[in-house]
Design a protein around this motif. Structure first.
Motif, short mmCIF file in Angstrom:
data_model
loop_
_atom_site.label_atom_id
_atom_site.label_comp_id
_atom_site.label_asym_id
_atom_site.label_seq_id
_atom_site.Cartn_x
_atom_site.Cartn_y
_atom_site.Cartn_z
N ARG A 161 -8.78 -0.70 -5.35
CA ARG A 161 -7.41 -0.37 -4.94
C ARG A 161 -7.33 1.02 -4.30
O ARG A 161 -6.27 1.64 -4.27
CB ARG A 161 -6.46 -0.45 -6.14
N CYS B 85 -14.74 1.15 -2.80
CA CYS B 85 -13.54 1.57 -2.07
C CYS B 85 -13.62 1.10 -0.62
O CYS B 85 -14.67 0.68 -0.13
CB CYS B 85 -13.40 3.09 -2.11
N ARG C 72 0.84 -1.19 0.00
CA ARG C 72 0.00 0.00 0.00
C ARG C 72 0.87 1.25 0.00
O ARG C 72 2.02 1.21 0.41
CB ARG C 72 -0.92 0.04 1.23
N THR D 244 -8.51 3.45 -0.87
CA THR D 244 -9.07 3.63 0.47
C THR D 244 -9.21 5.12 0.74
O THR D 244 -8.25 5.87 0.54
CB THR D 244 -8.17 2.98 1.54
N HIS E 289 -2.07 -0.46 -3.54
CA HIS E 289 -3.34 0.01 -2.99
C HIS E 289 -3.07 1.41 -2.43
O HIS E 289 -2.07 1.63 -1.74
CB HIS E 289 -3.82 -0.93 -1.88
#
Length: 623
Positions: A479, A508, A394, A481, A447
Motif C-alpha cells: 500500500r 512497494c 490513493r 508508492t 494507498h
C-alpha cells in the motif's frame, strides 16, 4: 494573340547582328535537312498526327493526350483481365520500359498496402458512376523507394456502354512532400506555445521559476541589482485561513511595486507575500532610492480593514556577470538580506559584498539542518481519484513548511535550496519517518504515495532507511508508492536502477512525478521499473482548451499503457478535464477539483518558523 499579332510584334523588334547570324545558321540547317529528306524520299510529315482528335476513338484520344503531356497510363479493356501500361508509367513504377510485362497482380503489389483500398474504391466508383475520379496513392518501387502518384481514372464507353478503364497518372512526390511540409508548418504554428512567459494568476507578475530564469539571463549579460521584498500583513494569525484575503493583499502589493519600477524591469512572485524586482544596469545607490520608495508606499498604505498596513522589508544585492554565482544563489542572498532588515527592524538592508560560495553554502546548510531538527514541517494528504471506479483509492502525502507564525506554506523554495546545497536527503528522511509512522498508526485502507527527491537516490543507504521505517511502523508495503520528484537530478542511472529494484523487492511501487517537463528522458520508462507516471500539471491545467496539450497527454497515456504503466494527472480543475482524462484512459486524477490537501500532522513547534535567520558572512563571524 494570333499569328498576325505575333508577326506585328516581331516587326517592331530590330534584330542585332548576332540575331541575324543565328537566323542564317538555322535557316541553312533546315534547308540542308529538307533537301536530304527529299533526296531519300522520306515523308516529312510522318511524326505529325494530322488526324482530327474529335474523330478519334475515345480510348485512343485519352492515350494520345497522355503521351503528348508526358503522363503515364494504365489501361484495361473488356473482356480479358490483361492490363497494359505505357513506357512513361513503367518509369513511374520504377521499371525500364519493357522490363516487366504489365499485369494486375504486379501492379497491386507495387501500391502501398495502406493505399490499396483507396485505389480500389475509386476505380469501382468511376465504373459505377461512369465519371472521372481521382486517386492519390503511394507506390513502392523495386529498389524500395516510395513515390507519390496522382491518377485520373476515366471509364471508356462505346455506344453508351462501359468498355474499359484508363488511369492517367504522374509522379507527384515533390509536390506532395511540399504540400505536407506546408500543412506541417501550419499545424505547428497553431500548436506551439507562443509565449513562454508564466504569470502568477493573482498578481500578474512572473512566477518564481520564470523570474529565476530572468535573473540567470541577467547574470550572464551584465550588471545590476536584485531587490526582494517581503510584504506580509502587519497583523497575522496562524489560524487565519482566508486565502482570498491573502490574494487581495498580494495583488495590491504587486500593483504598488509595478507603479514604481520601469516597464522593462522584471517583477516576480517568489513566495507568499514575497516579491522580486530585477533592476539591470542599475547601481546600488540608484536601486536603493527605488527600493525605499517601494517600501515606503507599501508601509504607508492601508489595504484592508483587517490589516492596518503591510509589514514590508527589503533586501538589495548587487550582481555582476563576472561573479561565479547562479540565480538561486543570488535570490538566496537577497532573501537573506530582507531577513537581516527584519532582524534589525529596518525597512531595507543592502548587501554590497555578497558572501563567498563556501560561506553561502555553510549558512544555507546550517539553516536547513536546524529546520529538520526542529521539525518545522507539516504533512498533508491529498486524495487521488480512480477514474474507472470514480472513487478515492490513493492519497499523496505532501510536505509543507511553516512560516513565521506557524502557517503552512508550499515547500518549493525551501526544497530547491536544500537540493542546491545537498541537504535534501535529511528532509527526505524526515518525510519518510513521519509519513510512514502516520500510515502505520492508521487503518491502512488507502494507498499512500510518499515523495523523495531524485538527488537523494545517490545515497546507497536510503533503501535501507525505507526498509527499516516500513518494518518499524508496520506498514504494508503493497500500500506504499515511493514517488521520485526532481527526476532530472538523477545523476547515475545505475544507482537509480539499484534503488528502484530495492523498492520493488520491498513490495512497494515506484512512481515518477512531474513527468513531461524538465530533463526527464523517455528512456526512464524502459530503464526503470516504473509503476506509475504522474503527468505534470502544466499539461493538464489548460487541457480542455488546447488541442496540442490533448495530443501530448493522449499520446503519453497510450505509451505508458502499452508499457504496463499506470498514469495520474495533476492539477485537475474541472469536470471537463476529468471527462477528457477518462476518455484517454488516465487511471488517476488529482487536484483541488478532486480534493484539497488535508492536514495530518504538524511538526514539533520547537522553533517558530521555517524562515532561515541567515546573515552575511562577516556578521556571522561577529556573532
Amino acid at each position: 494573340m494570333n499569328l498576325d499579332d505575333l508577326l506585328a510584334l516581331t516587326a517592331q523588334q530590330v534584330p542585332t547582328q548576332l540575331d541575324e547570324a543565328r537566323a542564317r545558321r538555322i535557316a541553312g540547317h533546315i534547308e540542308r535537312e529538307y533537301a536530304e529528306r527529299l533526296a531519300a524520299n522520306v515523308d516529312i510529315t510522318s511524326d505529325v498526327d494530322l488526324r482530327d482528335p474529335v474523330a478519334m476513338r475515345e480510348s485512343k484520344r485519352i492515350l494520345r493526350s497522355a503521351e503528348l503531356l508526358k503522363l503515364g497510363t494504365i489501361s484495361w479493356f473488356r473482356p480479358g483481365p490483361q492490363i497494359d501500361w505505357s513506357p512513361e508509367m513503367s518509369r513511374i513504377l520504377g521499371h525500364a520500359p519493357g522490363e516487366v510485362p504489365p499485369s494486375l497482380p504486379h501492379l497491386v503489389s507495387m501500391i502501398h498496402p495502406r493505399d490499396r483500398a483507396t485505389v480500389r474504391r475509386q476505380v469501382r466508383a468511376a465504373w459505377r458512376d461512369q465519371e472521372e475520379k481521382e486517386a492519390g496513392f503511394r507506390v513502392v518501387k523495386p529498389d524500395g523507394v516510395t513515390a507519390y502518384v496522382h491518377c485520373s481514372i476515366e471509364v471508356v464507353t462505346e455506344d453508351g456502354q462501359a468498355t474499359g478503364v484508363i488511369a492517367t497518372g504522374q509522379d507527384v512526390t515533390v509536390v506532395e512532400k511540399a504540400r505536407q511540409e506546408r500543412a506541417r508548418r501550419l499545424l505547428r504554428g497553431g500548436t506551439v506555445q507562443q509565449d513562454l512567459i508564466e504569470l502568477d494568476p493573482v498578481t500578474g507578475l512572473l512566477t518564481r521559476r520564470r523570474f529565476a530564469d530572468e535573473v540567470g539571463r541577467a547574470l550572464r549579460t551584465g550588471t545590476g541589482t536584485l531587490l526582494v521584498v517581503s510584504a506580509p500583513p502587519y497583523i497575522r494569525r496562524s489560524t487565519d485561513a482566508d486565502s482570498g484575503r491573502d490574494d487581495r493583499l498580494s495583488a495590491a502589493a504587486a500593483e504598488v511595486i509595478r507603479s514604481v519600477v520601469g516597464p522593462a524591469d522584471a517583477c516576480g512572485v517568489l513566495g507568499r507575500h514575497e516579491f522580486g524586482v530585477l533592476l539591470p544596469y542599475t547601481t546600488v545607490d540608484t536601486a536603493k532610492l527605488k527600493a525605499e520608495e517601494i517600501l515606503n508606499r507599501l508601509r504607508a498604505t492601508r489595504y484592508l480593514a483587517a490589516s492596518s498596513r503591510l509589514d514590508a522589508f527589503g533586501g538589495l544585492v548587487h550582481y555582476d556577470y563576472r561573479m561565479p554565482i547562479e540565480s538561486i544563489e543570488l535570490l538566496f542572498d537577497a532573501e537573506t538580506a530582507w531577513r537581516q532588515a527584519k532582524s534589525q527592524d529596518a525597512p531595507l538592508y543592502v548587501l554590497r559584498q555578497p558572501p563567498s560560495t563556501t560561506q553561502r553554502r555553510d549558512i544555507a546548510r546550517a539553516g536547513i539542518r536546524a529546520a529538520v531538527e526542529g521539525s518545522r514541517f507539516a504533512l498533508y494528504a491529498q486524495p487521488l481519484r480512480d477514474l474507472e471506479l470514480n472513487q478515492t483509492t490513493r492519497h499523496e502525502i505532501l510536505l509543507r513548511v511553516l512560516d513565521d507564525v506557524g502557517r503552512p506554506a508550499p515547500p518549493s523554495t525551501f526544497l530547491e535550496l536544500a537540493e542546491h546545497v545537498d541537504e535534501i536527503l535529511a528532509v527526505d528522511k524526515w518525510v519518510i519517518n513521519n509519513a510512514l509512522r502516520l500510515v502505520g498508526e492508521g487503518s491502512q485502507t488507502s494507498h499512500y504515495q510518499v515523495n523523495i527527491s531524485g538527488r537523494s537516490l545517490a545515497d546507497p543507504l536510503l533503501i535501507d532507511h525505507i526498509r527499516d521505517a516500513v518494518a518499524r511502523h508496520r506498514v504494508n508495503p503493497e500500500r506504499l508508492t515511493i514517488e521520485i520528484t526532481e527526476t532530472a537530478a538523477i545523476g547515475n542511472l545505475t544507482i537509480a536502477r539499484r534503488f528502484a529494484d530495492g523498492v520493488r523487492a520491498l513490495g512497494c511501487q515506484l512512481a515518477l512525478d512531474d513527468f513531461g517537463t524538465g530533463n526527464t528522458p523517455l528512456s526512464f520508462l524502459t530503464q526503470l521499473p516504473v509503476d506509475l507516471v504522474k503527468i505534470d500539471g502544466s499539461f493538464i491545467q489548460d487541457l480542455p482548451r488546447s488541442k496540442a496539450l490533448q495530443a501530448v497527454v493522449e499520446g503519453l497515456v497510450q505509451t505508458c499503457h502499452r508499457l504496463g504503466i499506470l498514469t495520474a494527472a495533476e492539477y485537475v480543475q474541472d469536470d471537463a478535464t476529468l471527462d477528457l482524462l477518462r476518455s484517454y484512459g488516465v487511471d488517476f486524477a488529482q487536484g483541488f477539483h478532486v480534493g484539497e490537501p488535508e492536514l495530518i500532522v504538524v511538526g514539533r513547534r520547537t522553533a517558530p518558523s521555517i524562515e532561515l535567520e541567515l546573515f552575511p558572512a562577516q556578521e556571522q563571524a561577529a556573532r
